[in-house]
Design a protein around this motif. Structure first.
Motif, mmCIF file in Angstrom:
data_model
loop_
_atom_site.group_PDB
_atom_site.id
_atom_site.type_symbol
_atom_site.label_atom_id
_atom_site.label_comp_id
_atom_site.label_asym_id
_atom_site.label_seq_id
_atom_site.Cartn_x
_atom_site.Cartn_y
_atom_site.Cartn_z
ATOM 1 N N LYS A 160 -2.146 4.206 -4.709
ATOM 2 C CA LYS A 160 -0.867 4.666 -5.644
ATOM 3 C C LYS A 160 0.103 4.109 -5.912
ATOM 4 C CE LYS A 160 -1.425 7.790 -9.732
ATOM 5 N NZ LYS A 160 -1.620 8.784 -10.343
ATOM 6 N N PHE A 161 1.100 4.660 -3.833
ATOM 7 C CA PHE A 161 2.683 5.084 -4.415
ATOM 8 C C PHE A 161 2.633 3.719 -3.594
ATOM 9 C CE2 PHE A 161 5.697 5.136 -0.758
ATOM 10 C CZ PHE A 161 6.676 5.476 -1.687
ATOM 11 N N VAL A 162 1.650 3.010 -2.897
ATOM 12 C CA VAL A 162 2.100 1.604 -2.462
ATOM 13 C C VAL A 162 2.220 0.669 -3.777
ATOM 14 C CG1 VAL A 162 1.482 -0.162 -0.959
ATOM 15 C CG2 VAL A 162 0.793 1.840 -0.633
ATOM 16 N N ASP A 163 0.723 1.027 -4.869
ATOM 17 C CA ASP A 163 1.132 0.256 -5.544
ATOM 18 C C ASP A 163 2.377 0.200 -6.762
ATOM 19 O OD1 ASP A 163 -1.075 -0.508 -4.834
ATOM 20 O OD2 ASP A 163 -2.160 0.251 -6.405
ATOM 21 N N TRP A 164 2.983 1.465 -7.097
ATOM 22 C CA TRP A 164 3.588 1.941 -7.420
ATOM 23 C C TRP A 164 5.170 0.976 -7.025
ATOM 24 C CZ3 TRP A 164 8.145 5.757 -6.482
ATOM 25 C CH2 TRP A 164 8.828 6.371 -7.678
ATOM 26 N N ILE A 165 5.239 1.211 -5.924
ATOM 27 C CA ILE A 165 6.985 0.626 -4.900
ATOM 28 C C ILE A 165 6.419 -0.629 -5.293
ATOM 29 C CG2 ILE A 165 8.117 0.188 -2.867
ATOM 30 C CD1 ILE A 165 8.108 2.556 -3.677
ATOM 31 N N GLU A 166 5.673 -1.094 -4.921
ATOM 32 C CA GLU A 166 5.054 -2.895 -5.458
ATOM 33 C C GLU A 166 6.035 -3.733 -6.888
ATOM 34 O OE1 GLU A 166 1.195 -4.491 -5.350
ATOM 35 O OE2 GLU A 166 1.323 -5.871 -3.714
ATOM 36 N N GLY A 167 5.006 -2.773 -7.240
ATOM 37 C CA GLY A 167 5.376 -2.889 -9.146
ATOM 38 C C GLY A 167 6.977 -2.753 -9.264
ATOM 39 N N GLN B 225 4.559 2.654 7.146
ATOM 40 C CA GLN B 225 3.650 2.243 6.500
ATOM 41 C C GLN B 225 2.844 0.983 6.996
ATOM 42 O OE1 GLN B 225 2.830 3.228 2.985
ATOM 43 N NE2 GLN B 225 5.103 4.570 3.217
ATOM 44 N N SER B 226 1.708 0.870 6.978
ATOM 45 C CA SER B 226 1.141 -0.472 8.005
ATOM 46 C C SER B 226 1.231 -1.341 7.640
ATOM 47 C CB SER B 226 -0.517 -0.583 7.024
ATOM 48 O OG SER B 226 -0.800 -0.931 5.585
ATOM 49 N N LYS B 227 0.998 -2.556 7.936
ATOM 50 C CA LYS B 227 1.842 -3.823 7.940
ATOM 51 C C LYS B 227 1.019 -4.478 6.297
ATOM 52 C CE LYS B 227 1.670 -8.585 10.598
ATOM 53 N NZ LYS B 227 0.880 -9.221 11.722
ATOM 54 N N ASP B 228 -0.041 -4.641 6.565
ATOM 55 C CA ASP B 228 -0.418 -4.938 4.910
ATOM 56 C C ASP B 228 0.530 -4.349 3.534
ATOM 57 O OD1 ASP B 228 -1.807 -5.979 3.917
ATOM 58 O OD2 ASP B 228 -2.609 -4.553 2.832
ATOM 59 N N THR B 229 0.701 -3.011 3.976
ATOM 60 C CA THR B 229 1.693 -2.187 3.053
ATOM 61 C C THR B 229 3.068 -2.788 2.873
ATOM 62 O OG1 THR B 229 0.986 -0.706 3.259
ATOM 63 C CG2 THR B 229 2.592 -0.445 2.147
ATOM 64 N N TYR B 230 3.568 -3.799 4.582
ATOM 65 C CA TYR B 230 4.918 -3.811 4.247
ATOM 66 C C TYR B 230 4.918 -5.245 4.059
ATOM 67 C CZ TYR B 230 7.218 -0.156 7.847
ATOM 68 O OH TYR B 230 7.390 1.620 8.399
ATOM 69 N N GLN B 231 3.917 -6.235 4.110
ATOM 70 C CA GLN B 231 3.655 -7.152 4.435
ATOM 71 C C GLN B 231 3.973 -7.589 2.892
ATOM 72 O OE1 GLN B 231 0.987 -9.255 5.841
ATOM 73 N NE2 GLN B 231 1.661 -11.543 6.248
ATOM 74 N N ARG B 232 2.953 -7.034 1.361
ATOM 75 C CA ARG B 232 3.671 -6.510 0.206
ATOM 76 C C ARG B 232 4.312 -6.885 -0.291
ATOM 77 N NH1 ARG B 232 -1.633 -2.834 -1.918
ATOM 78 N NH2 ARG B 232 -0.185 -3.289 -3.310
ATOM 79 N N TRP B 233 5.159 -5.935 0.248
ATOM 80 C CA TRP B 233 6.386 -5.556 -0.262
ATOM 81 C C TRP B 233 7.181 -6.100 -0.340
ATOM 82 C CZ3 TRP B 233 6.438 0.738 2.289
ATOM 83 C CH2 TRP B 233 6.200 1.230 0.564
#
Ligand code: 5AD
Ligand code: SF4
Ligand code: FES
Length: 346
Positions: free
Chosen positions: A103-110, A132-140
């Motif tokens: 939920k947090f990861v999505d919130w930040i991406e948004g 954070q995970s690599k995936d999260t860093y990549q999405r952001w």
């Protein structure tokens, strides 16, 4: 300039005020040579004080039950980001307690997407949201963030262990710094200065660590006890930490030359002109607080955080006066990437 570990240690131990001033003067000259008499602003928004970690030194650690937890709404974040953009701040920093749930990861991406859209991609965006995970860093990164701040806190694995519970990992943190770099972020790190159990050897090694990691940005400041934390029972002298903080800025400038170095708010918490002193010792970045005033008092990592009752406009006016008083100007409307990053990516 060629420095060896022993030189760094000698400087950190130096007591002669005239020699210390000389150190600050040469670091300032080095800063002027690389970046001119310009200070770049990064407006910082403290999104939320909800944190899943329990660092022994930090006032918003999970274990502190004496604070009210908050999370800003999207509208509030956007409003602050827009205000920073309208005031001519070239870039902003989103910081919060550490969370990694979906939920947090999505919130930040948004939020990143919305801030980028609001400013037509013009507002620079730095994240300071922990491990954070690599995936999260990549999405952001894909969403539009281009810089990331993750302090190592200390480059000594032993000292790191004394400051964090068992489930916090020094190696994990180093790994995050490496991943961030691989993904293409401009990477910033830093340490706290004057921590209990910390020696000048540790601090000298921190500077050598910054160089070995080839980072683009450094954010470091004096440790200041927070009364509701386990570490507060250990002795640490604020004024000593302040002077060590300035020396660390100066030595880092002389050793790394062209990186961006922040003159951090913790300096201002100890002395009202602490940030100006940091700039005169070689720093070139200031992070004005642009968090809505109603939240500021809930985001206190250490005691005596300044500007709790001021708003973003007041802080900007205050900083303009302070910066022109020392003969520097503000790099409005610019991202102000570090020269080391520009040189590396040429
Ligand atoms: N004193 C100074 N700095 C602190 N931080 C956290 N707690 C303290 C404290 N008591 C710093 C850490 C963290 C950053 C966001 O704030 O270095 O990385
Ligand atoms: Fe959480 Fe960061 Fe404070 Fe540690 S320093 S408790 S991760 S906000
Ligand atoms: Fe906030 Fe001076 S920077 S009042």
């Amino acid at each position: 300039m060629d420095f060896f570990k022993q030189d760094l240690i000698n400087w950190l131990n130096e007591k002669d005020p005239a020699k210390i001033q000389e150190l600050y003067r040469s670091a300032y000259a080095m800063k002027v040579k690389h970046v001119g008499k310009v200070v770049y602003f990064r407006g910082i928004i403290e999104l939320s004080n909800i944190c899943t970690k329990n660092c022994y030194y930090c006032g918003i650690r999970k274990g502190n039950e004496n604070i009210e937890r908050f999370q800003m709404t999207d509208e509030e974040v956007l409003e602050s980001a827009k205000q920073a953009f309208d005031m001519g701040y070239g870039s902003i920093v989103l910081q919060s307690g550490e969370r990694s749930d979906p939920k947090f990861v999505d919130w930040i991406e948004g939020l990143i997407l919305k801030i980028k859209a609001m400013s037509n991609g013009k507002l620079g965006l730095t994240l300071s949201l922990g491990e954070q995970s690599k995936d999260t860093y990549q999405r952001w990164f894909k969403a539009g963030a281009h810089r990331y701040l993750l302090r190592i806190e200390t480059s000594s694995p032993d000292l790191y262990k004394k400051l964090h519970p068992e489930d916090h990992s020094f190696e994990g943190r180093i790994n995050c710094l490496k991943i961030l770099r691989e993904l293409g972020y401009q990477v910033g790190t830093g340490v706290m200065i004057g921590l209990p159990y910390q020696t000048v050897e540790h601090l000298a090694e921190d500077i050598i660590f910054f160089k070995s990691m080839d980072v683009d940005m450094i954010g470091m400041g004096p440790y200041i006890a927070h009364h509701d934390t386990p570490l507060a029972k250990e002795i640490s002298n604020r004024l000593d930490n302040f002077e060590l903080g300035l020396k660390m800025i100066a030595l880092t400038r002389l050793y790394l030359e062209d990186v961006n170095i922040a003159s951090t708010t913790a300096l201002q918490a100890i002395k009202s002109d602490g940030r100006e002193q940091g700039l005169l010792a070689g720093a070139n970045i200031i992070m004005p607080n642009i968090t809505h005033t109603k939240y500021r008092r809930f985001y206190q990592l250490y005691d005596d955080k300044p500007c709790l009752d001021e708003n973003a406009e007041v802080c900007r006016g205050c900083l303009e006066k302070r910066i022109s008083a020392i003969g520097e100007k503000i790099g409005y409307g610019k991202w102000g990437d570090s020269k080391s990053f520009e040189n590396r990516t040429k």
